[in-house]
Design a protein around this motif. Structure first.
Motif, PDB file in Angstrom:
ATOM      1  N   VAL A 120       0.850  -1.191   0.000  1.00 63.41           N
ATOM      2  CA  VAL A 120       0.000   0.000   0.000  1.00 63.41           C
ATOM      3  C   VAL A 120       0.886   1.243   0.000  1.00 63.41           C
ATOM      4  O   VAL A 120       1.904   1.295   0.699  1.00 63.41           O
ATOM      5  CB  VAL A 120      -0.960   0.015   1.214  1.00 63.41           C
ATOM      6  CG1 VAL A 120      -0.196  -0.010   2.529  1.00 63.41           C
ATOM      7  CG2 VAL A 120      -1.889   1.227   1.157  1.00 63.41           C
ATOM      8  N   TYR A 171       0.350   5.388   0.421  1.00 68.02           N
ATOM      9  CA  TYR A 171      -0.607   6.439   0.779  1.00 68.02           C
ATOM     10  C   TYR A 171       0.107   7.784   0.793  1.00 68.02           C
ATOM     11  O   TYR A 171       1.044   7.997   1.556  1.00 68.02           O
ATOM     12  CB  TYR A 171      -1.235   6.158   2.144  1.00 68.02           C
ATOM     13  CG  TYR A 171      -2.254   7.198   2.569  1.00 68.02           C
ATOM     14  CD1 TYR A 171      -3.430   7.369   1.852  1.00 68.02           C
ATOM     15  CD2 TYR A 171      -2.019   8.026   3.672  1.00 68.02           C
ATOM     16  CE1 TYR A 171      -4.360   8.330   2.229  1.00 68.02           C
ATOM     17  CE2 TYR A 171      -2.948   8.980   4.060  1.00 68.02           C
ATOM     18  CZ  TYR A 171      -4.119   9.129   3.326  1.00 68.02           C
ATOM     19  OH  TYR A 171      -5.039  10.087   3.694  1.00 68.02           O
ATOM     20  N   LEU A 210      -4.617   6.692  -2.446  1.00 66.79           N
ATOM     21  CA  LEU A 210      -4.173   5.316  -2.223  1.00 66.79           C
ATOM     22  C   LEU A 210      -3.709   4.668  -3.522  1.00 66.79           C
ATOM     23  O   LEU A 210      -4.359   4.822  -4.560  1.00 66.79           O
ATOM     24  CB  LEU A 210      -5.308   4.480  -1.629  1.00 66.79           C
ATOM     25  CG  LEU A 210      -5.581   4.618  -0.129  1.00 66.79           C
ATOM     26  CD1 LEU A 210      -6.924   3.988   0.206  1.00 66.79           C
ATOM     27  CD2 LEU A 210      -4.468   3.962   0.686  1.00 66.79           C
ATOM     28  N   PHE A 270      -2.569   7.375   7.209  1.00 68.81           N
ATOM     29  CA  PHE A 270      -3.924   6.971   6.856  1.00 68.81           C
ATOM     30  C   PHE A 270      -4.827   6.983   8.080  1.00 68.81           C
ATOM     31  O   PHE A 270      -5.963   7.471   8.035  1.00 68.81           O
ATOM     32  CB  PHE A 270      -3.917   5.581   6.219  1.00 68.81           C
ATOM     33  CG  PHE A 270      -5.249   5.152   5.695  1.00 68.81           C
ATOM     34  CD1 PHE A 270      -5.633   5.455   4.400  1.00 68.81           C
ATOM     35  CD2 PHE A 270      -6.151   4.449   6.485  1.00 68.81           C
ATOM     36  CE1 PHE A 270      -6.879   5.078   3.909  1.00 68.81           C
ATOM     37  CE2 PHE A 270      -7.398   4.075   6.017  1.00 68.81           C
ATOM     38  CZ  PHE A 270      -7.755   4.386   4.719  1.00 68.81           C
TER      39      PHE A 270
END
Length: 572
Positions: free
Chosen positions: A72, A74, A100, A86
């Motif tokens: 991931v 972010y 994202l 986040f």
């Protein structure tokens, strides 16, 4: 993180037994030293990736944390920093999708509720039982705690023919996939699912030059983000096609020098083209001919298949029967912590596939999901039911309100349905081993690529233009299409692709794919018979195994037999 399981305390659940079973199964898969997070109503166990040991977790308290599995990004950050940011920004039910990237599952707990948020395209796979008292990134973990294992024939046929199951079904009725179009939320009151709005679709009325500029801006922004989080470098394939060339061009433009590899025999077109590009551009190229390895003895082959079964989580896209070279090459691609990139999905820049008109959902199913001979199947197979089930899952995944799909919605079906399930399983496996991304299947890029109309994508013109704009030198090398990407395709290719596009879908339904190459030694009767019942009793109920079934599908047949025997499955 490479894997997780969530175990909730519910009425009648034997938490101690379940925990021991789940821990033992993840250990058999190679996962060690989990981080345990206690919550007011359960527990989460997080495992580092198999090859690199990466751990990503941010925990303020038992009731406030954000952890992730998969990869991931972010707001330009990854790892614990991304999770911290986040969590600070998160306000249920708003999810900042525009910030994202990646293929992942975020587990976010705040204000007494736990939310499981997968990437918006739903490539990262997460599994659950019926009451969501057990949730995990591992299919085999859910199977291990299931009270029984009932074979779902529809899903078994889908896997053998397509390499994946569609919708929320798996090959066992007791194990479900998390709905990729909803966010699963859990609290002391139970389980709820928050439906997400349909994915954006619709063609742009802008001219080709403007569309090129908009898509280039998105691609360059995305790969700038990748460059910012790839501290240990990146790895990517190099073939004779469009997508790997575009990926390499974007990486080089960002100043990255990736680990570049190609698979195939010496005379394969992909290998020849990759060698020419690598030599001309001074790129070290790792070439692996998976068919040239020495033959394993029976015990070594059995060990390789068992390892594949555990690491690839039961039934991967290509099956588990091989000599270990597939897993070996995946480990090599992230041996120093490289971010593994896969160029699948770039076809949205180049392939019309179907004429420019609305299509009935059955036409789409015939065209893309029915390239098999139904005579290979026993009387258990019901062709109409098979097509109807896939069509139903397709409509749901697209958020369509009728069986007649407009043409832009058909384009969206490529990333939001086929790649969601087929490529998603492969991406999820890679993220068990190390960090992995499929950029062309990521929401920011898909959102722009699906706006490109069919006429602009025809004959590879749009993707060729993208490559030329980023790296004219790379575009000038030839390809496996019989031409380079610096000039228009020759008339022969135009005619060939035009005929394939306008051909009625019914031809795809009944024009079966040719029989694949000869089966490798690990699929011969003696090798298979040493690992499973040589009669293949489970799959013999579904297929006429005396017919000529290609190597890839036969591998999947043997894979399901292996799975069903180990789980003592019950036939529906």
């Amino acid at each position: 993180m490479g894997a997780f399981f969530l175990l909730r305390r519910t009425d009648g659940a034997d938490v101690e037994t379940r925990r021991a079973t789940l821990l033992a199964e993840l250990e058999r898969q190679g996962f060690r030293r989990p981080q345990r997070i206690e919550t007011p109503d359960g527990e989460i166990h997080l495992y580092p990736t198999l090859a690199t040991g990466a751990r990503d977790a941010h925990v303020d308290s038992a009731d406030r944390f954000c952890v992730s599995v998969g990869t991931v990004i972010y707001r330009g950050e990854t790892g614990a920093a991304a999770q911290r940011s986040f969590l600070a920004d998160f306000e249920w039910p708003r999810v900042p999708w525009d910030d994202l990237c990646g293929q992942f599952c975020l587990l976010v707990r705040t204000r007494g509720r736990l939310h499981l948020i997968t990437d918006r395209l739903g490539l990262y796979k997460v599994y659950r039982n019926a009451d969501a008292s057990v949730v995990s990134s591992s299919f085999l973990a859910l199977a291990a705690v299931a009270p029984r294992h009932t074979v779902d024939p529809q899903s078994a046929y889908e896997y053998v023919f397509q390499g994946a199951t569609f919708g929320t079904r798996t090959v066992f009725r007791e194990v479900e996939l998390l709905d990729p179009d909803a966010i699963l939320s859990l609290d002391a009151g139970g389980v709820s699912a928050h439906a997400l709005p349909p994915l954006p679709h619709g063609w742009s009325g802008a001219g080709v030059d403007q569309l090129l500029g908009e898509n280039l801006a998105t691609l360059r922004g995305y790969f700038s983000t990748v460059a910012g989080v790839a501290a240990n470098g990146v790895s990517t394939a190099l073939t004779g096609g469009y997508d790997s060339r575009l990926m390499l061009a974007l990486l080089r433009e960002r100043g990255l020098r990736p680990y570049v590899y190609v698979y195939g025999s010496e005379d394969d077109c992909d290998v020849r083209v990759a060698r020419r590009i690598a030599a001309g551009e001074g790129l070290p190229l790792v070439h692996t001919d998976k068919g040239a390895a020495s033959r394993l003895d029976r015990d070594a082959l059995a060990a390789a298949v068992e390892t594949n079964y555990r690491v690839f989580d039961g039934y991967p896209v290509d099956g588990i029967f091989d000599d270990g070279s597939d897993l070996g090459t995946r480990r090599a691609r992230c041996r120093h912590g490289e971010l593994m990139l896969n160029g699948i999905g770039g076809e949205l820049y180049r392939r019309p596939d179907l004429p420019n008109r609305p299509h009935h959902v059955r036409e789409v199913v015939w065209r893309f999901y029915c390239g098999f001979d139904p005579l290979d199947c026993t009387d258990m197979f019901r062709e109409d039911e098979y097509c109807t089930a896939i069509g139903r899952a397709l409509r749901r995944g697209l958020g369509a309100d009728s069986d007649l799909l407009d043409r832009p919605l058909v384009s969206l079906a490529v990333p939001a349905f086929y790649y969601r399930y087929w490529a998603g399983r492969n991406c999820s496996v890679n993220n068990r081993i190390g960090r992995a991304l499929q950029p062309f299947c990521d929401l920011p890029i898909v959102r722009e690529s699906v706006r490109v109309p069919v006429h602009a994508r025809a004959y590879g013109a749009f993707e060729s233009a993208l490559i030329r704009a980023v790296d004219p030198r790379l575009a000038s090398y030839d390809s496996c299409y019989g031409h380079d990407f610096a000039h228009p395709p020759p008339p022969a290719q135009v005619e060939r692709e035009w005929r394939a596009t306008v051909r009625p879908a019914v031809y795809s339904r009944y024009g079966f794919a040719p029989v694949e190459r000869a089966r490798p030694y690990w699929l011969d009767p003696s090798s298979v018979g040493a690992l499973v019942d040589p009669e293949l009793p489970y799959l013999r109920r579904l297929f006429h195994l005396d017919r000529r079934i290609g190597a890839r599908r036969f591998n999947r047949i043997c894979t399901l037999e292996y799975l069903f025997e180990r789980c003592a499955a019950v036939c529906a």
